[in-house]
Design a protein around this motif. Structure first.
Motif, PDB file in Angstrom:
ATOM      1  N   VAL A 145       0.854  -1.190   0.000  1.00 45.19           N
ATOM      2  CA  VAL A 145       0.000   0.000   0.000  1.00 45.19           C
ATOM      3  C   VAL A 145       0.888   1.238   0.000  1.00 45.19           C
ATOM      4  O   VAL A 145       2.042   1.189   0.431  1.00 45.19           O
ATOM      5  N   PRO A 146       0.377   2.378  -0.483  1.00 43.01           N
ATOM      6  CA  PRO A 146       1.187   3.604  -0.496  1.00 43.01           C
ATOM      7  C   PRO A 146       1.297   4.219   0.891  1.00 43.01           C
ATOM      8  O   PRO A 146       0.385   4.096   1.720  1.00 43.01           O
ATOM      9  N   PHE A 147       2.426   4.879   1.129  1.00 44.53           N
ATOM     10  CA  PHE A 147       2.611   5.634   2.368  1.00 44.53           C
ATOM     11  C   PHE A 147       2.874   7.086   2.020  1.00 44.53           C
ATOM     12  O   PHE A 147       3.781   7.397   1.244  1.00 44.53           O
ATOM     13  N   ASP A 148       2.078   7.968   2.599  1.00 46.18           N
ATOM     14  CA  ASP A 148       2.204   9.402   2.361  1.00 46.18           C
ATOM     15  C   ASP A 148       2.568  10.079   3.680  1.00 46.18           C
ATOM     16  O   ASP A 148       1.733  10.194   4.576  1.00 46.18           O
ATOM     17  N   PRO A 149       3.816  10.530   3.836  1.00 43.67           N
ATOM     18  CA  PRO A 149       4.210  11.142   5.106  1.00 43.67           C
ATOM     19  C   PRO A 149       3.462  12.425   5.438  1.00 43.67           C
ATOM     20  O   PRO A 149       3.438  12.846   6.592  1.00 43.67           O
ATOM     21  N   SER A 150       2.842  13.041   4.439  1.00 41.36           N
ATOM     22  CA  SER A 150       2.052  14.244   4.712  1.00 41.36           C
ATOM     23  C   SER A 150       0.634  13.911   5.165  1.00 41.36           C
ATOM     24  O   SER A 150      -0.108  14.799   5.570  1.00 41.36           O
TER      25      SER A 150
END
Length: 429
Positions: free
Chosen positions: A253-258
């Motif tokens: 799955v994608p990880f978006d630090p924002s």
């Protein structure tokens, strides 16, 4: 290694049966037990007391390459108290049932004490040598902040740590099941700091039947409610970012630090692991005030357990100050540093290799400990600390909730797994 695996469960059970509750009982009986087991295997233990009954034990083992800085493996002998009425089994019985060893200290942290004691005895009996010099430490008073343990030892007996460059203790290295056949092994390379605070509200004493707009109890209660309901902002420090990126990769799955919250919503149980280390925290834990139901006291006090991420202590304190009413002041009960170290170097490589050799579906990652360990005190001696208990636990075991909890227990196979991993580590570190 068979010998260490064979006896680790019995060693852990024996240690659990020695009540070292803090506050309450002292560590001396457990320290004497450890010293006897070390002596029996041909090692030369050093037992030291910081105060009557507050005992720690150390032993050194020569390695193949003694020119390198020594590695310290250490655990604490004390445990938090347990109310037997709340438990399914007597908390100091060391009962084995359903494949589990039950008792106070089973995971905090007589499991690790037993594992390193078993390995010390194995190396002592066989005459085999680890890769470098090893120091085994069994410390007092971790649960009380280390006043009679790690801090006292660092200040008064630094000679016990001569030549030590790195240390391993609790705080990480326990499997976390991702639900897809793979497991994280979060290795602690950072810790939140501690700011245990006493709050004191000053007001005007008076009769309980009369209006009073300077009521210390009211002001304190309102301040505590503000603190207890405050949610600190996300502060994504590097070890936590790296863990989340690796977990997301393994889960596909994608990880978006924002958008950490949105990312966690895609990552299943991972939020259980990291929610407590995404931000500072402050929780009211104790309150006291008054002496008679019809008397408004002029003073009321409370305690708050504050924890801060590396680099964010001032943010915690400034926020607390903003939340307090003007009549309430704060002071420290206990204060300790936050720490952060890079997840790199030969020891990190050896820890990762040792755990994946025993669990090919295991994936070591950096991690930040939500609390603290005795490594804080040792950092003042220039010792680089990690948390790596090397435990594989079944996904249905509520491991983190058992710390200081009721029915604390550890799988007996997890103890043997830990011995195997740590044995590999000592031979390659």
């Amino acid at each position: 290694m068979t010998g260490a695996q064979d006896e680790v469960v019995d060693l852990c059970r024996d240690l659990i049966r020695i009540d070292t509750s803090n506050p309450g009982a002292a560590e001396r009986p457990a320290a004497e037990y450890v010293a006897e087991k070390l002596s029996d295997a041909g090692l030369e233990p050093t037992l030291v007391e910081s105060a009557p009954g507050r005992a720690s034990v150390f032993a050194r083992l020569s390695g193949v390459d003694s020119s390198r800085p020594a590695l310290l493996l250490h655990g604490h002998l004390d445990v938090v108290p347990a109310d037997a009425d709340e438990w399914s089994v007597p908390p100091f019985s060391g009962e084995i049932a359903d494949g589990m060893l039950w008792g106070r200290g089973a995971i905090d942290m007589k499991d690790f004490d037993a594992a390193i004691l078993a390995l010390a005895r194995q190396f002592g009996r066989t005459g085999e040598k680890p890769a470098r010099d090893i120091v085994f430490g069994f410390l007092a008073d971790e649960e009380g902040g280390g006043k009679f343990g790690s801090h006292w030892l660092a200040e008064n007996r630094p000679d016990l740590f001569d030549g030590v460059g790195e240390a391993i203790t609790e705080g990480g290295g326990v499997s976390f099941d991702l639900g897809n056949g793979s497991r994280l092994y979060p290795v602690e390379c950072a810790q939140r700091g501690q700011a245990w605070l006493r709050l004191t509200a000053a007001g005007r004493a008076g009769h309980g039947s009369s209006p009073n707009d300077e009521n210390a109890v009211t002001d304190l209660a309102e301040s505590l409610a503000r603190i207890g309901r405050h949610r600190f902002p996300v502060r994504l420090i590097e070890p936590v970012r790296a863990l989340l990126e690796r977990a997301a990769e393994l889960l596909g799955v994608p990880f978006d630090p924002s958008d950490v919250d949105g990312s966690l919503a895609r990552m299943g149980r991972v939020g259980e692991l990291v929610n407590v280390i995404l931000r500072n925290s402050a929780n009211p834990t104790m309150i006291s005030g008054g002496y008679q139901v019809n008397v408004i006291p002029g003073r009321a006090t409370a305690a708050v357990d504050g924890r801060f991420l590396p680099g964010y202590e001032q943010e915690l304190l400034d926020t607390i100050d903003e939340l307090l009413l003007p009549s309430v002041r704060r002071e420290f009960i206990h204060r300790d540093i936050a720490m952060e170290s890079g997840f790199d170097g030969p020891l990190v490589d050896a820890m990762c290799a040792a755990v994946t050799a025993e669990d090919p579906d295991g994936h070591p990652t950096p991690y930040c400990n939500a609390g603290g360990t005795d490594n804080k005190a040792l950092s003042g001696l220039g010792i680089r600390g990690f948390g790596f208990k090397a435990l594989r636990v079944p996904p249905e075991l509520p491991y983190n909730r058992l710390f200081h909890g009721v029915d604390e227990r550890v799988p007996v196979e997890s103890l043997r797994f830990s011995v195997r991993v740590l044995d590999r580590l000592l031979r390659t570190c």
